[in-house]
Enzyme design. Structure first.
Site, PDB file in Angstrom:
ATOM      1  N   HIS A  82      13.263  26.852 -48.710  1.00 34.63           N
ATOM      2  CA  HIS A  82      12.055  26.295 -48.100  1.00 34.63           C
ATOM      3  C   HIS A  82      11.095  27.438 -47.829  1.00 34.63           C
ATOM      4  CE1 HIS A  82       9.519  23.756 -45.577  1.00 34.63           C
ATOM      5  NE2 HIS A  82       9.394  24.829 -44.807  1.00 34.63           N
ATOM      6  N   ASP A 161       9.847  12.916 -37.792  1.00 36.13           N
ATOM      7  CA  ASP A 161       9.040  14.129 -37.950  1.00 36.13           C
ATOM      8  C   ASP A 161       7.627  13.767 -38.420  1.00 36.13           C
ATOM      9  OD1 ASP A 161       8.504  17.024 -38.230  1.00 36.13           O
ATOM     10  OD2 ASP A 161       8.312  16.464 -40.342  1.00 36.13           O
ATOM     11  N   ARG A 168       1.102  15.858 -33.295  1.00 41.08           N
ATOM     12  CA  ARG A 168       0.939  17.293 -32.966  1.00 41.08           C
ATOM     13  C   ARG A 168      -0.393  17.801 -33.484  1.00 41.08           C
ATOM     14  NH1 ARG A 168       5.797  19.859 -35.789  1.00 41.08           N
ATOM     15  NH2 ARG A 168       4.813  21.792 -35.173  1.00 41.08           N
ATOM     16  N   SER A 183      11.033  20.598 -36.920  1.00 43.22           N
ATOM     17  CA  SER A 183      10.350  19.854 -37.977  1.00 43.22           C
ATOM     18  C   SER A 183      10.855  20.316 -39.353  1.00 43.22           C
ATOM     19  CB  SER A 183       8.840  20.102 -37.838  1.00 43.22           C
ATOM     20  OG  SER A 183       8.141  19.673 -38.967  1.00 43.22           O
ATOM     21  N   LYS A 187      14.030  18.192 -41.869  1.00 40.45           N
ATOM     22  CA  LYS A 187      13.803  17.701 -43.238  1.00 40.45           C
ATOM     23  C   LYS A 187      14.825  18.298 -44.209  1.00 40.45           C
ATOM     24  CE  LYS A 187       9.502  18.666 -42.590  1.00 40.45           C
ATOM     25  NZ  LYS A 187       8.089  18.794 -42.295  1.00 40.45           N
TER      26      LYS A 187
HETATM   27  N1  URA Z   1       6.030  22.922 -41.703  1.00 39.84           N
HETATM   28  C1  URA Z   1       6.642  21.795 -41.264  1.00 39.84           C
HETATM   29  O1  URA Z   1       7.284  21.081 -42.037  1.00 39.84           O
HETATM   30  N2  URA Z   1       6.543  21.501 -39.947  1.00 39.84           N
HETATM   31  C2  URA Z   1       5.871  22.244 -39.065  1.00 39.84           C
HETATM   32  O2  URA Z   1       5.840  21.909 -37.901  1.00 39.84           O
HETATM   33  C3  URA Z   1       5.235  23.396 -39.551  1.00 39.84           C
HETATM   34  C4  URA Z   1       5.335  23.722 -40.883  1.00 39.84           C
END
Ligand code: URA
Length: 443
Positions: A82, A161, A168, A183, A187
Site C-alpha cells: 500500500h 471507513d 472527516r 482507515s 482496508k
Molecule cells: N488514505 C486512506 O485510505 N485513509 C486515510 O485516512 C488517509 C489516507
C-alpha cells in the site's frame, strides 16, 4: 449502550472499550446514528487521540463492517502493498509483476487518484481494453491461472471507513494518526492481506510532511498489524520530488514498461526493487538479509520475466497487448512543449505537489471523484534535486491536449522549482524501515 455516552467518554479523554468501539462502528455502518453524532465523535478522537489498543479495535471493527476477503483458496500467502499516495508513483505496475515472476502469486485491489496524487486504476485504464472491474470469481480465477491480478475493489470492503472518511473530509478531522492508520489498515485487512508492505511517503507531495509524522504513522500501522496478527513492514520514502520521471497516466505506463525492460531513473529502480524485495521476504516468512530478495527481484527485470508477467496480466484482463509491446502506440497528447530553466545552478527544490497539481491542470487527475481524466496528458520531469542545470535547459516536457490548460500548467510550474548557486545534496529514496516483527532483521 448509548451513542452519546460513547461520545462523552472520548470527549472527556477516556479510552473506549472494545465493545464501545464495536457498537459505534456497527451504528455508523447500519446508519442508525446521525452524521452530527459521528462528526462529534470524530472531533473527540481528533482532539483526544486513541491508544494502540483502541486504534487496533477501531481498525478491526471497520475491517469487519463489510466483506472480509479470504484468498486462502487461491494464494499460499496473501502479500499486499500500500502506498500512502504521491506524484509519479507507478510502482504497483512494476512491483507486482516482479513478485509474481519470482513465483509468489499476487492479487491486489487498487484505487483511483484524487487531487494531485495519482491512482493505479487510472494508469491501468490508459491501456486500451484493460478491465479493472472484475467479479470476485474472476478476480480469484485470474490469480489462480496467471499468478497475478490487479483490479479495482470488488465486494463491499470496509464500508464504515467510506462513511467516516467522507465526514472527516467535511469536518477537518482527516489529519489524525489513529484515524488515518485505522482507515488504511482496515482496508488492507478486509482485502485479506496477511503480510503488508506499507510505503509511507513523506515530504512536499505527501500526506505526511515531516519525517517525524511519517515515522509515527508507520509505527502505529506496524503495531496495529502486529496486534491484528499480520506481518507489516513500513518503508518511509521520499515524496518531496516526483518518483521517477513521468507524471500522468499513459506516460507512467510507458515508464513502468521501460523499467520492466530494465531501464529507468535510479530512484524509481531503487524504490521498486526494495518494495519487491520486502514483499518476497515477507511472503517467504524469511529472516534472511533483504539484499538477497532485492537481487532476486532485480533479476526479473534483467531477464525479461517481470515484463512477460506484466504482459500476461494485461492480456488476462482484456488489455491490448500490442500497446504494451509498442508503448509508442499509447494515446499521445497533441501538444508537446519543453519548459526551460530560468536560472543556472543546482536544483534545490522540485516540488512534487506543484508538479502533481500541474498535471491535474492538464487534465491527468481529478479534483472531484466524478471528474473524468485525460490519459494522454502529463509531464516528463528531467531534473532531480541536486542536479546541475543551465538557463534554457529543459526542466519538463509538457504533454497537453488543450492550450488553455497548457498555459495554466506552465504558470503553476513556475513555482515548482527553486535554484541554488551552491551544490545541493540529492534526496534519499528511503528514510528508514519499521517492522511489526522484531525477528525481521532490518537492512
Ligand atoms: N488514505 C486512506 O485510505 N485513509 C486515510 O485516512 C488517509 C489516507
Amino acid at each position: 449502550m448509548r451513542v452519546t455516552e460513547i461520545i462523552a467518554h472520548k470527549r472527556d479523554g477516556g479510552a473506549l472499550t472494545t465493545s464501545e468501539i464495536d457498537f459505534f462502528i456497527k451504528s455508523v455502518t447500519d446508519g442508525s446514528i446521525e452524521d452530527y453524532q459521528v462528526s462529534a465523535w470524530l472531533m473527540a478522537v481528533y482532539l483526544r487521540g486513541m491508544n494502540h489498543r483502541e486504534t487496533t479495535d477501531l481498525t478491526l471493527a471497520m475491517a469487519r463492517s463489510g466483506d472480509v476477503l479470504d484468498l486462502s483458496d487461491v494464494l499460499p500467502i496473501s502479500v499486499d502493498k500500500h502506498s500512502s499516495g504521491g506524484v509519479g508513483d507507478k510502482t504497483t505496475l512494476i512491483v507486482l509483476p516482479m513478485v509474481a515472476a519470482c513465483g509468489i502469486p499476487v492479487a491486489k485491489m487498487s484505487g483511483r487518484g484524487l487531487g494531485f496524487s495519482g491512482g493505479t486504476l487510472d494508469k491501468l485504464e490508459a491501456i486500451p481494453g484493460y478491465r479493472v472491474t472484475l467479479s470476485m470469481a474472476e478476480f480469484k480465477a485470474t490469480v489462480q491461472q496467471h499468478g497475478i491480478v490487479l483490479a479495482g475493489q470488488s465486494g463491499n470492503l470496509a464500508p464504515a471507513d467510506g462513511k467516516l472518511y467522507a465526514l472527516r473530509d467535511a469536518t477537518a478531522t482527516v489529519q489524525s494518526l489513529p484515524l488515518i492508520a485505522s482507515s488504511i489498515m482496515s482496508k488492507k485487512i478486509a482485502a485479506g492481506a496477511e503480510a503488508i508492505v506499507l510505503d509511507v511517503k513523506l515530504g512536499r507531495g505527501a500526506f505526511m510532511k515531516t519525517e517525524e509524522e511519517a515515522r509515527d504513522l508507520a509505527k502505529l500501522m506496524a503495531e496495529i498489524g502486529k496486534l491484528a496478527g499480520r506481518r507489516v513492514v513500513a518503508l518511509l520514502s521520499d515524496m518531496n520530488q516526483p518518483l521517477g520521471a513521468m507524471v500522468g497516466n499513459t506516460l507512467e505506463v510507458a515508464e513502468a514498461i521501460q523499467l520492466l525492460h530494465g531501464s529507468a531513473p535510479a530512484d524509481l529502480y531503487e524504490h521498486c526493487v526494495t518494495v519487491a524485495g520486502h514483499m518476497l521476504r515477507l511472503a517467504r516468512r524469511s529472516n534472511e538479509p533483504l539484499e538477497g530478495f532485492i537481487e532476486e527481484a532485480a533479476a526479473t527485470l534483467k531477464d525479461g520475466r517481470a515484463f512477460s508477467k506484466f504482459r500476461q496480466m494485461v492480456a488476462a484482463q482484456g488489455g491490448d497487448v500490442s500497446v504494451v509491446e509498442n508503448p509508442e502506440r499509447l494515446a499521445q497528447a497533441k501538444i508537446i512543449e519543453e519548459y526551460p530553466a530560468t536560472q543556472s545552478g543546482y536544483v534545490a527544490v522540485m516540488d512534487a505537489e506543484t508538479v502533481g497539481v500541474a498535471s491535474v491542470d492538464l487534465g491527468a487527475g481529478r479534483e472531484r471523484k466524478s471528474d473524468s481524466i485525460d490519459h494522454a496528458v502529463g509531464l516528463v520531469v528531467h531534473k532531480k534535486v541536486g542536479d546541475p542545470v543551465a538557463t534554457g535547459e529543459s526542466l519538463f516536457t509538457i504533454h497537453a491536449n488543450d492550450s488553455a490548460k497548457l498555459e495554466q500548467a506552465k504558470q503553476r510550474l513556475a513555482n515548482a522549482v527553486t535554484y541554488s548557486a551552491d551544490p545541493v545534496p540529492p534526496l534519499p529514496t528511503f528514510y528508514g524501515t519499521i517492522s511489526s516483527d522484531e525477528t525481521i532483521q532490518q537492512p
